[in-house]
Design an enzyme around this catalytic site. Sequence first.
Site, PDB file in Angstrom:
ATOM      1  N   LYS A  51       0.852  -1.199   0.000  1.00  0.00           N
ATOM      2  CA  LYS A  51       0.000   0.000   0.000  1.00  0.00           C
ATOM      3  C   LYS A  51       0.882   1.242   0.000  1.00  0.00           C
ATOM      4  O   LYS A  51       1.834   1.328   0.780  1.00  0.00           O
ATOM      5  CB  LYS A  51      -0.924   0.008   1.229  1.00  0.00           C
ATOM      6  CG  LYS A  51      -1.976   1.101   1.143  1.00  0.00           C
ATOM      7  CD  LYS A  51      -2.894   1.118   2.357  1.00  0.00           C
ATOM      8  CE  LYS A  51      -2.290   1.854   3.520  1.00  0.00           C
ATOM      9  NZ  LYS A  51      -2.163   3.313   3.336  1.00  0.00           N
ATOM     10  N   THR A  52       0.551   2.159  -0.897  1.00  0.00           N
ATOM     11  CA  THR A  52       1.395   3.347  -1.046  1.00  0.00           C
ATOM     12  C   THR A  52       0.561   4.624  -0.956  1.00  0.00           C
ATOM     13  O   THR A  52      -0.659   4.599  -1.110  1.00  0.00           O
ATOM     14  CB  THR A  52       2.094   3.319  -2.430  1.00  0.00           C
ATOM     15  OG1 THR A  52       1.115   3.114  -3.448  1.00  0.00           O
ATOM     16  CG2 THR A  52       3.122   2.207  -2.482  1.00  0.00           C
ATOM     17  N   ASP A  83      -3.353   4.110  -1.864  1.00  0.00           N
ATOM     18  CA  ASP A  83      -4.312   4.628  -0.875  1.00  0.00           C
ATOM     19  C   ASP A  83      -4.554   6.119  -1.127  1.00  0.00           C
ATOM     20  O   ASP A  83      -4.262   6.959  -0.278  1.00  0.00           O
ATOM     21  CB  ASP A  83      -3.739   4.370   0.517  1.00  0.00           C
ATOM     22  CG  ASP A  83      -4.694   4.717   1.631  1.00  0.00           C
ATOM     23  OD1 ASP A  83      -5.875   4.977   1.348  1.00  0.00           O
ATOM     24  OD2 ASP A  83      -4.240   4.726   2.793  1.00  0.00           O
ATOM     25  N   LYS A  85      -7.341   7.684  -1.484  1.00  0.00           N
ATOM     26  CA  LYS A  85      -8.562   8.202  -0.837  1.00  0.00           C
ATOM     27  C   LYS A  85      -9.225   9.255  -1.725  1.00  0.00           C
ATOM     28  O   LYS A  85      -9.447  10.402  -1.330  1.00  0.00           O
ATOM     29  CB  LYS A  85      -8.273   8.765   0.560  1.00  0.00           C
ATOM     30  CG  LYS A  85      -7.789   7.698   1.540  1.00  0.00           C
ATOM     31  CD  LYS A  85      -7.684   8.204   2.960  1.00  0.00           C
ATOM     32  CE  LYS A  85      -7.219   7.141   3.936  1.00  0.00           C
ATOM     33  NZ  LYS A  85      -5.787   6.817   3.853  1.00  0.00           N
ATOM     34  N   PHE A  86      -9.565   8.842  -2.946  1.00  0.00           N
ATOM     35  CA  PHE A  86     -10.280   9.725  -3.866  1.00  0.00           C
ATOM     36  C   PHE A  86     -11.579  10.183  -3.200  1.00  0.00           C
ATOM     37  O   PHE A  86     -12.204   9.397  -2.467  1.00  0.00           O
ATOM     38  CB  PHE A  86     -10.606   8.985  -5.172  1.00  0.00           C
ATOM     39  CG  PHE A  86      -9.393   8.631  -5.981  1.00  0.00           C
ATOM     40  CD1 PHE A  86      -8.777   9.584  -6.778  1.00  0.00           C
ATOM     41  CD2 PHE A  86      -8.863   7.353  -5.948  1.00  0.00           C
ATOM     42  CE1 PHE A  86      -7.656   9.267  -7.526  1.00  0.00           C
ATOM     43  CE2 PHE A  86      -7.741   7.028  -6.693  1.00  0.00           C
ATOM     44  CZ  PHE A  86      -7.135   7.983  -7.482  1.00  0.00           C
ATOM     45  N   ASP A  88     -13.429  13.141  -4.885  1.00  0.00           N
ATOM     46  CA  ASP A  88     -14.028  14.186  -5.733  1.00  0.00           C
ATOM     47  C   ASP A  88     -15.148  13.596  -6.594  1.00  0.00           C
ATOM     48  O   ASP A  88     -15.496  12.423  -6.470  1.00  0.00           O
ATOM     49  CB  ASP A  88     -12.909  14.824  -6.589  1.00  0.00           C
ATOM     50  CG  ASP A  88     -13.164  16.292  -6.847  1.00  0.00           C
ATOM     51  OD1 ASP A  88     -14.301  16.652  -7.219  1.00  0.00           O
ATOM     52  OD2 ASP A  88     -12.229  17.093  -6.689  1.00  0.00           O
ATOM     53  N   ILE A  89     -15.682  14.408  -7.485  1.00  0.00           N
ATOM     54  CA  ILE A  89     -16.704  13.913  -8.415  1.00  0.00           C
ATOM     55  C   ILE A  89     -16.060  12.870  -9.334  1.00  0.00           C
ATOM     56  O   ILE A  89     -14.825  12.810  -9.461  1.00  0.00           O
ATOM     57  CB  ILE A  89     -17.315  15.077  -9.232  1.00  0.00           C
ATOM     58  CG1 ILE A  89     -16.235  15.829 -10.008  1.00  0.00           C
ATOM     59  CG2 ILE A  89     -18.076  16.018  -8.313  1.00  0.00           C
ATOM     60  CD1 ILE A  89     -16.776  16.857 -10.998  1.00  0.00           C
ATOM     61  N   GLY A  90     -16.907  12.051  -9.971  1.00  0.00           N
ATOM     62  CA  GLY A  90     -16.408  10.927 -10.765  1.00  0.00           C
ATOM     63  C   GLY A  90     -15.375  11.331 -11.806  1.00  0.00           C
ATOM     64  O   GLY A  90     -14.304  10.737 -11.909  1.00  0.00           O
ATOM     65  N   TYR A 212      -4.578   2.283  17.640  1.00  0.00           N
ATOM     66  CA  TYR A 212      -4.144   0.946  17.213  1.00  0.00           C
ATOM     67  C   TYR A 212      -4.857  -0.175  17.951  1.00  0.00           C
ATOM     68  O   TYR A 212      -5.160  -0.076  19.136  1.00  0.00           O
ATOM     69  CB  TYR A 212      -2.639   0.781  17.470  1.00  0.00           C
ATOM     70  CG  TYR A 212      -1.751   1.519  16.508  1.00  0.00           C
ATOM     71  CD1 TYR A 212      -1.929   1.416  15.127  1.00  0.00           C
ATOM     72  CD2 TYR A 212      -0.701   2.306  16.975  1.00  0.00           C
ATOM     73  CE1 TYR A 212      -1.083   2.081  14.245  1.00  0.00           C
ATOM     74  CE2 TYR A 212       0.148   2.979  16.105  1.00  0.00           C
ATOM     75  CZ  TYR A 212      -0.049   2.856  14.736  1.00  0.00           C
ATOM     76  OH  TYR A 212       0.784   3.512  13.865  1.00  0.00           O
TER      77      TYR A 212
HETATM   78  O1  6AU Z   1       0.389   1.616  10.701  1.00  0.00           O
HETATM   79  P1  6AU Z   1       0.514   3.112  10.535  1.00  0.00           P
HETATM   80  O2  6AU Z   1      -0.257   3.868  11.557  1.00  0.00           O
HETATM   81  O3  6AU Z   1       1.925   3.574  10.424  1.00  0.00           O
HETATM   82  O4  6AU Z   1      -0.091   3.462   9.101  1.00  0.00           O
HETATM   83  C1  6AU Z   1      -1.430   3.289   8.819  1.00  0.00           C
HETATM   84  C2  6AU Z   1      -1.690   3.372   7.335  1.00  0.00           C
HETATM   85  C3  6AU Z   1      -1.454   4.733   6.720  1.00  0.00           C
HETATM   86  C4  6AU Z   1      -2.822   5.349   6.602  1.00  0.00           C
HETATM   87  O5  6AU Z   1      -2.978   6.168   5.460  1.00  0.00           O
HETATM   88  C5  6AU Z   1      -3.734   4.128   6.486  1.00  0.00           C
HETATM   89  O6  6AU Z   1      -3.063   3.047   7.107  1.00  0.00           O
HETATM   90  N1  6AU Z   1      -5.055   4.299   7.090  1.00  0.00           N
HETATM   91  C6  6AU Z   1      -6.205   4.068   6.316  1.00  0.00           C
HETATM   92  C7  6AU Z   1      -6.131   3.364   5.058  1.00  0.00           C
HETATM   93  C8  6AU Z   1      -7.173   3.529   4.075  1.00  0.00           C
HETATM   94  O7  6AU Z   1      -5.319   2.562   4.804  1.00  0.00           O
HETATM   95  C9  6AU Z   1      -7.450   4.359   6.836  1.00  0.00           C
HETATM   96  C10 6AU Z   1      -7.567   4.757   8.191  1.00  0.00           C
HETATM   97  O8  6AU Z   1      -8.653   4.943   8.700  1.00  0.00           O
HETATM   98  N2  6AU Z   1      -6.445   4.865   8.937  1.00  0.00           N
HETATM   99  C11 6AU Z   1      -5.196   4.641   8.429  1.00  0.00           C
HETATM  100  O9  6AU Z   1      -4.224   4.747   9.162  1.00  0.00           O
HETATM  101  O10 6AU Z   1      -0.883   4.537   5.449  1.00  0.00           O
END
Ligand code: 6AU
Length: 251
Positions: A51-52, A83, A85-86, A88-90, A212
């Site tokens: 995930k980036t 990630d 997190k779009f 906006d409108i389509g 966490y």
């Molecule tokens: O384990 P961490 O806290 O270092 O990183 C958490 C990762 C980050 C956040 O952008 C993401 O998880 N995240 C997300 C998503 C969608 O992945 C949603 C959210 O509610 N909380 C969150 O931390 O890359």
Amino acid sequence: MSGGYACLSVDEIRSSIEDRKTRVILAADLFTVSEISNMLHEVGDHICMLKTHVDGIHDFHLDRWMKEVVEPAKDMGVLLFEDRKFADIGYVSKIQMLGHQRIAQWADVVTAHRISGPDIVDGIHEAWRECGRRGSVAVLAQMSSSGNLLDKEYCRAVVDSCREIEGVCGFIGNGSDPSNISELRSLVGRDKMILTPGINLNSREARMGQRYGHPREAIAAGSDAVIVGSGIIRNREPLAAAMKYAEEASV
Ligand code: 6AU
């Protein structure tokens, strides 16, 4: 097919996770292409997705990104999860997918908020279709950050409105509280995935409003996979940490 586009299906994503034999998604919140590439090579055997946040990479360059991160991840069978997190409108989400980071060219899964309307999913998929690729959208139903506005009513509306959309593979659920995951699972049913951030074996590592929970509790409560950033990438021994999280998140 849905809305005229082909999607990466829930079954395909779940079987890719099973093939990897790990339910850990690495949140590679690092600052350079090399750091991410090195981390992928170090812990890649113990993760199912990378995930980036490409907009946080200081030296992002598409050719290097494809060569040093995307191709090795594909060779390992690790899905690429942007990630973004779009929200906006389509149409704007579509052009952001096709923007200078070319997310549509390499991401298999992206995140989106449901707040702007369901057409965001179509916009994202149109971008994949224009690139001749397939992907899927994970929609934020809950968040791990304290004080967020995604309350129970919002969560229910998100799930009710996205459950039947084929281009949505599932939902982001809050891992800091296992009861949130159980509630989300009962709303979602089995047909869509729940991906869970807010996971760390040491809750004291939380900063700037992050919260966490434990990976084992999140999986037991119904999560398909846990998203772990700091717990692995800030550990002095990322490989040992990734192995530990993979073990804790096993069923
Ligand atoms: O384990 P961490 O806290 O270092 O990183 C958490 C990762 C980050 C956040 O952008 C993401 O998880 N995240 C997300 C998503 C969608 O992945 C949603 C959210 O509610 N909380 C969150 O931390 O890359």
